[in-house]
Design a protein around this motif. Structure first.
Motif, PDB file in Angstrom:
ATOM      1  N   GLN A   2      38.964  42.590  47.501  1.00 25.10           N
ATOM      2  CA  GLN A   2      38.553  43.837  46.893  1.00 25.10           C
ATOM      3  C   GLN A   2      39.769  44.690  46.574  1.00 25.10           C
ATOM      4  O   GLN A   2      40.824  44.587  47.180  1.00 25.10           O
ATOM      5  CB  GLN A   2      37.617  44.611  47.832  1.00 25.10           C
ATOM      6  CG  GLN A   2      36.332  43.865  48.161  1.00 25.10           C
ATOM      7  CD  GLN A   2      35.442  43.726  46.946  1.00 25.10           C
ATOM      8  OE1 GLN A   2      35.374  44.618  46.133  1.00 25.10           O
ATOM      9  NE2 GLN A   2      34.766  42.613  46.817  1.00 25.10           N
ATOM     10  N   ALA A   3      39.596  45.598  45.641  1.00 20.50           N
ATOM     11  CA  ALA A   3      40.722  46.371  45.146  1.00 20.50           C
ATOM     12  C   ALA A   3      41.033  47.577  46.017  1.00 20.50           C
ATOM     13  O   ALA A   3      42.145  48.045  46.039  1.00 20.50           O
ATOM     14  CB  ALA A   3      40.439  46.829  43.720  1.00 20.50           C
ATOM     15  N   ARG A   4      40.035  48.089  46.756  1.00 21.01           N
ATOM     16  CA  ARG A   4      40.246  49.342  47.467  1.00 21.01           C
ATOM     17  C   ARG A   4      40.559  49.087  48.930  1.00 21.01           C
ATOM     18  O   ARG A   4      39.924  48.286  49.604  1.00 21.01           O
ATOM     19  CB  ARG A   4      38.995  50.222  47.365  1.00 21.01           C
ATOM     20  CG  ARG A   4      38.561  50.488  45.952  1.00 21.01           C
ATOM     21  CD  ARG A   4      37.647  51.688  45.902  1.00 21.01           C
ATOM     22  NE  ARG A   4      38.400  52.923  45.966  1.00 21.01           N
ATOM     23  CZ  ARG A   4      37.872  54.080  46.323  1.00 21.01           C
ATOM     24  NH1 ARG A   4      36.619  54.151  46.681  1.00 21.01           N
ATOM     25  NH2 ARG A   4      38.615  55.174  46.358  1.00 21.01           N
ATOM     26  N   ALA A  32      28.970  46.399  39.431  1.00 21.77           N
ATOM     27  CA  ALA A  32      30.142  45.546  39.620  1.00 21.77           C
ATOM     28  C   ALA A  32      31.389  46.403  39.820  1.00 21.77           C
ATOM     29  O   ALA A  32      31.629  47.353  39.066  1.00 21.77           O
ATOM     30  CB  ALA A  32      30.327  44.641  38.399  1.00 21.77           C
ATOM     31  N   GLY A  33      32.181  46.072  40.850  1.00 20.10           N
ATOM     32  CA  GLY A  33      33.433  46.780  41.099  1.00 20.10           C
ATOM     33  C   GLY A  33      33.280  48.187  41.623  1.00 20.10           C
ATOM     34  O   GLY A  33      34.220  48.977  41.559  1.00 20.10           O
ATOM     35  N   ALA A  34      32.103  48.514  42.178  1.00 21.32           N
ATOM     36  CA  ALA A  34      31.841  49.888  42.603  1.00 21.32           C
ATOM     37  C   ALA A  34      32.295  50.179  44.036  1.00 21.32           C
ATOM     38  O   ALA A  34      31.966  51.229  44.578  1.00 21.32           O
ATOM     39  CB  ALA A  34      30.344  50.197  42.480  1.00 21.32           C
ATOM     40  N   PHE A 216      35.777  50.669  40.350  1.00 20.23           N
ATOM     41  CA  PHE A 216      37.135  50.759  40.902  1.00 20.23           C
ATOM     42  C   PHE A 216      37.929  49.478  40.671  1.00 20.23           C
ATOM     43  O   PHE A 216      39.077  49.390  41.081  1.00 20.23           O
ATOM     44  CB  PHE A 216      37.073  51.035  42.406  1.00 20.23           C
ATOM     45  CG  PHE A 216      36.445  52.351  42.754  1.00 20.23           C
ATOM     46  CD1 PHE A 216      37.168  53.528  42.660  1.00 20.23           C
ATOM     47  CD2 PHE A 216      35.123  52.423  43.158  1.00 20.23           C
ATOM     48  CE1 PHE A 216      36.596  54.746  42.975  1.00 20.23           C
ATOM     49  CE2 PHE A 216      34.544  53.634  43.482  1.00 20.23           C
ATOM     50  CZ  PHE A 216      35.277  54.803  43.393  1.00 20.23           C
ATOM     51  N   ARG A 217      37.314  48.485  40.041  1.00 20.40           N
ATOM     52  CA  ARG A 217      37.972  47.183  39.881  1.00 20.40           C
ATOM     53  C   ARG A 217      38.729  47.107  38.568  1.00 20.40           C
ATOM     54  O   ARG A 217      39.925  46.814  38.544  1.00 20.40           O
ATOM     55  CB  ARG A 217      36.932  46.063  39.949  1.00 20.40           C
ATOM     56  CG  ARG A 217      37.520  44.667  39.677  1.00 20.40           C
ATOM     57  CD  ARG A 217      36.409  43.630  39.643  1.00 20.40           C
ATOM     58  NE  ARG A 217      35.709  43.589  40.918  1.00 20.40           N
ATOM     59  CZ  ARG A 217      34.464  43.188  41.077  1.00 20.40           C
ATOM     60  NH1 ARG A 217      33.750  42.817  40.033  1.00 20.40           N
ATOM     61  NH2 ARG A 217      33.907  43.167  42.274  1.00 20.40           N
ATOM     62  N   ALA A 218      38.035  47.336  37.464  1.00 15.96           N
ATOM     63  CA  ALA A 218      38.618  47.109  36.147  1.00 15.96           C
ATOM     64  C   ALA A 218      39.703  48.132  35.842  1.00 15.96           C
ATOM     65  O   ALA A 218      39.454  49.336  35.851  1.00 15.96           O
ATOM     66  CB  ALA A 218      37.523  47.163  35.086  1.00 15.96           C
ATOM     67  N   ARG A 219      40.912  47.639  35.553  1.00 18.03           N
ATOM     68  CA  ARG A 219      42.052  48.523  35.300  1.00 18.03           C
ATOM     69  C   ARG A 219      42.528  48.441  33.858  1.00 18.03           C
ATOM     70  O   ARG A 219      43.557  49.013  33.516  1.00 18.03           O
ATOM     71  CB  ARG A 219      43.188  48.170  36.258  1.00 18.03           C
ATOM     72  CG  ARG A 219      42.813  48.319  37.724  1.00 18.03           C
ATOM     73  CD  ARG A 219      43.963  48.058  38.666  1.00 18.03           C
ATOM     74  NE  ARG A 219      44.478  46.715  38.626  1.00 18.03           N
ATOM     75  CZ  ARG A 219      44.901  46.035  39.703  1.00 18.03           C
ATOM     76  NH1 ARG A 219      44.851  46.613  40.911  1.00 18.03           N
ATOM     77  NH2 ARG A 219      45.379  44.818  39.581  1.00 18.03           N
ATOM     78  N   SER A 220      41.809  47.708  33.014  1.00 15.29           N
ATOM     79  CA  SER A 220      42.210  47.584  31.610  1.00 15.29           C
ATOM     80  C   SER A 220      40.970  47.584  30.727  1.00 15.29           C
ATOM     81  O   SER A 220      39.842  47.381  31.204  1.00 15.29           O
ATOM     82  CB  SER A 220      42.992  46.276  31.389  1.00 15.29           C
ATOM     83  OG  SER A 220      42.124  45.163  31.484  1.00 15.29           O
ATOM     84  N   ARG A 445      34.616  39.928  36.698  1.00 15.63           N
ATOM     85  CA  ARG A 445      35.472  39.559  37.841  1.00 15.63           C
ATOM     86  C   ARG A 445      36.917  40.052  37.718  1.00 15.63           C
ATOM     87  O   ARG A 445      37.607  40.181  38.725  1.00 15.63           O
ATOM     88  CB  ARG A 445      35.517  38.038  38.031  1.00 15.63           C
ATOM     89  CG  ARG A 445      34.197  37.349  38.369  1.00 15.63           C
ATOM     90  CD  ARG A 445      33.473  37.970  39.542  1.00 15.63           C
ATOM     91  NE  ARG A 445      32.507  38.965  39.094  1.00 15.63           N
ATOM     92  CZ  ARG A 445      31.985  39.891  39.886  1.00 15.63           C
ATOM     93  NH1 ARG A 445      32.366  39.983  41.143  1.00 15.63           N
ATOM     94  NH2 ARG A 445      31.118  40.766  39.413  1.00 15.63           N
ATOM     95  N   PRO A 446      37.479  40.305  36.509  1.00 14.23           N
ATOM     96  CA  PRO A 446      38.923  40.616  36.437  1.00 14.23           C
ATOM     97  C   PRO A 446      39.247  42.063  36.771  1.00 14.23           C
ATOM     98  O   PRO A 446      38.458  42.974  36.507  1.00 14.23           O
ATOM     99  CB  PRO A 446      39.264  40.313  34.972  1.00 14.23           C
ATOM    100  CG  PRO A 446      38.002  40.591  34.231  1.00 14.23           C
ATOM    101  CD  PRO A 446      36.896  40.154  35.149  1.00 14.23           C
ATOM    102  N   ARG A 447      40.432  42.248  37.327  1.00 15.27           N
ATOM    103  CA  ARG A 447      41.000  43.584  37.499  1.00 15.27           C
ATOM    104  C   ARG A 447      41.793  43.987  36.257  1.00 15.27           C
ATOM    105  O   ARG A 447      41.789  45.148  35.864  1.00 15.27           O
ATOM    106  CB  ARG A 447      41.913  43.609  38.729  1.00 15.27           C
ATOM    107  CG  ARG A 447      41.170  43.579  40.050  1.00 15.27           C
ATOM    108  CD  ARG A 447      42.113  43.772  41.227  1.00 15.27           C
ATOM    109  NE  ARG A 447      42.844  42.564  41.542  1.00 15.27           N
ATOM    110  CZ  ARG A 447      42.539  41.736  42.557  1.00 15.27           C
ATOM    111  NH1 ARG A 447      41.492  42.009  43.319  1.00 15.27           N
ATOM    112  NH2 ARG A 447      43.249  40.673  42.794  1.00 15.27           N
TER     113      ARG A 447
END
Length: 639
Positions: A2-4, A32-34, A216-220, A445-447
């Motif tokens: 996880q990203a956080r 997703a990515g929350a 909070f996952r996707a950065r692009s 799935r990608p960051r």
């Protein structure tokens, strides 16, 4: 993955979930990515510290062993000593524990997973499982509730209805992708939203419905490509066949509009996939596609791992080394550290201190200071090792199906084009809508980086209906050209070199420890005269035996289960008895070296001690058959 980090501040939405009272009945919809896992770990911390519950009053259930491992690891990192004692289990593991606690004399492991779930649900409804909650049940946390289908949904419904406790259930209908596991068409029609409807019926206005919507996952921008479809994907279960086709086509157009990753044959792109600091996934719609992608990566010399199914467990090689090197009946912390310091254990893939705590917690003697090695051996034999010990090692390049990647995230994701959906080929609109959700899962799935990748050519690669294995088929009905290799395909109940071929058993064990590596190619050679392990010379329904060679050296035999599956794969019909068998099988590689158990007497005779534990290779790959040029049968000519 996880990203956080768990010490980061909570968002207002996350705080609203975390700070609910212990007796609250909370339903959380998490996109997703929350930051769902981050929120659940903090929720558990609040229940233990803020609400004053004991670890024994909390039960955490989730769908996959990967989620169990992640939650446990995050709890270990973030929580105090009490948090380490919280029960975190899969639905399947918990169902087995329920049954064993209420009746230890029955061989529950001999039942299928679904049968155990059904029996546990009945036991809970009848009150026979109350013994598990001697401290009381204060709160239940349930993850991935959108994937609860059939008996698992009934199990959880019975649990929440039976016990007067609070709960926090979390899910995302947009990521519900396991309806395919429901066999009854009548049940299948009810699956979309079944559990959520049951919650609302059981608890009505007492149910607190909260949402986690921030990603909070996707950065692009590429990583956010599919997010705008979230609401429509979530509601796709209400679509008819035509609507499913249209929404899948629209989502697929978004995938096709992003950049193609590039030709893997080009050195530049091979180097990108070989970067150990850039976690990457190649995601495929089917396991057959994943096997073909792995075949290409092996050919190009690109190191990678094929992600296994949730129930495909493997005991790591370091367990054999631990039992061999430790000696005696118990393991102290001092000996544990000495074995590590002297490098007498192969890499474990775990932090030394955390792994010691896991071993002591799972197999500790009554004093709680040492590990009882007999209990560890018994767990090996009974296939009862904790999930943390059987997890695949992490790798920078993972090949996976859409389904098996659920819950994971990566810096870079290559999504293999799933092709268009023809809803008319599905028995139910539920399964057609699941194709939409599976693609949505893959694309979220990608960051950072999202790419498309062309689908490998698969017209003659399909799953065998009688074995479930993927196979290579020919144009003609009788042609069989290769079969998927799986866990359990190597004979392991006797040490290599002690049955079927004469070999230096101790030397082969050294070979497995020191030389046999992931990706090592092996060849299977037919040996018609070798008996099966029950002493019969090829009984009905079993193929000839095959010797496994690494280079010029024999390293093992195939198992009886592989021989039965090969027989079923070669059959042309229920009454047909195959007579054409490949002389050699190539395209097979060593996936890993694992700890196995078998006959203690055979191990002693081979000089490997009395504990019945040794090493064996685990094979993988979508193999290729090579028939003798002179073979002619009623099935046709095999070249």
């Amino acid at each position: 993955m996880q990203a956080r980090a768990d010490d980061e501040p909570l968002s207002p939405q996350q705080s609203a979930v975390v700070e609910q009272p212990a007796d609250a009945l909370v339903l959380v919809t998490a996109g997703a990515g929350a930051g769902k896992t981050h929120t659940l770990v903090r929720r558990l911390d609040h229940l233990l510290v803020g609400a004053g519950l004991s670890a024994g009053e909390i039960l955490v259930l989730t769908f996959s062993r990967a989620a169990v491992r992640e939650l446990r690891e995050r709890i270990l990192l973030h929580g105090g000593e009490d948090a380490r004692q919280v029960r975190v289990m899969t639905f399947d593991s918990w169902a087995l524990e329920v049954l064993i606690r209420i009746d230890a004399t029955t061989d529950w492991r001999g039942l299928s997973f679904d049968a155990r779930i059904e029996q546990a649900a009945l036991a809970i409804a009848a009150g026979r499982a109350d013994v598990l909650f001697e401290e009381g049940l204060g709160h239940v946390v349930i993850d991935e509730v959108q994937d609860l289908t059939g008996g698992r949904s009934t199990l959880v419904e019975n649990l929440l209805e039976r016990y007067d406790c609070g709960f926090t259930v979390v899910g995302d209908p947009a990521q519900a992708i396991y309806a395919f596991s429901v066999s009854d068409p009548n049940d299948l029609a009810l699956e979309p939203g079944r559990f959520l409807r049951a919650l609302r019926t059981l608890f009505g206005e007492d149910l607190v419905h909260l949402s986690l919507g921030e990603n909070f996952r996707a950065r692009s921008q590429d990583a956010r490509t599919a997010l705008r479809f979230e609401a429509r994907v979530r509601d796709s279960g209400d679509l008819d066949a035509t609507g499913c086709e249209a929404l899948h086509a629209e989502l697929r157009r978004e995938l096709l509009a992003i950049n193609d990753f590039g030709d893997l044959d080009e050195p530049y792109f091979r180097e990108m996939l070989s970067d150990p600091d850039r976690p990457t996934a190649l995601l495929c719609r089917t396991n057959g596609q994943a096997l073909l992608i792995c075949e290409q990566l092996h050919r190009l010399g690109i190191d990678h791992r094929l992600r296994r199914g949730a129930r495909d467990r493997s005991a790591p090689a370091w367990l054999e080394a631990l039992l061999r090197e430790a000696g005696g009946s118990s393991l102290s912390r001092r000996t544990w550290d000495e074995l590590h310091d002297a490098e007498r254990l192969p890499p474990t893939g775990h932090d030394r201190d955390r792994l010691w705590r896991l071993l002591r917690g799972s197999f500790g003697d009554p004093t709680g200071r040492t590990v009882a090695l007999d209990r560890l051996r018994e767990a090996l034999v009974g296939e009862r090792l904790p999930d943390e010990l059987t997890a695949q090692p992490e790798h920078h390049l993972i090949v996976s199906t859409f389904h098996r990647a659920k819950g994971l995230e990566f810096d870079r994701v290559l999504v293999v084009d799933p092709g268009p959906v023809d809803a008319s080929r599905f028995d139910s609109p539920t399964l057609a809508s699941e194709e939409i959700r599976a693609l949505y899962v893959a694309m979220t799935r990608p960051r950072d980086e999202l790419y498309r990748h062309p689908c490998p050519d698969t017209p003659h690669v399909r799953a065998c209906p009688t074995t479930g294995r993927w196979g290579r088929y020919g144009w003609r009905r009788w042609e069989r050209k290769g079969i998927e290799m799986r866990s359990g395909d190597v004979h392991a109940t006797h040490p290599a070199g002690t049955i079927g071929f004469a070999g230096d058993a101790m030397g082969l064990q050294r070979l497995f420890r020191e030389e046999l590596t992931t990706g090592t190619p092996v060849v299977l050679e037919r040996i018609d005269t070798t008996p099966s392990s029950d002493g019969e010379d090829r009984p009905e329904g079993v193929s000839p035996c095959y010797l496994i060679r690494a280079g010029d050296r024999p390293i093992g035999l195939v198992s009886d289960s592989f021989r039965r599956d090969l027989f079923r794969y070669q059959r042309q019909g229920p009454k047909h008895r195959p007579t054409a068998w490949p002389g050699r099988i190539t395209g097979v590689h060593v996936e890993s070296v694992e700890t196995v158990t078998g006959s203690g007497a055979a191990g002693h005779a081979a000089g490997l001690g009395d504990h019945g534990v040794w090493l064996a290779p685990r094979l993988g790959g979508l193999s290729r058959f090579h028939y003798d040029p002179t073979t002619r049968t009623s099935e046709g000519s095999h070249d």
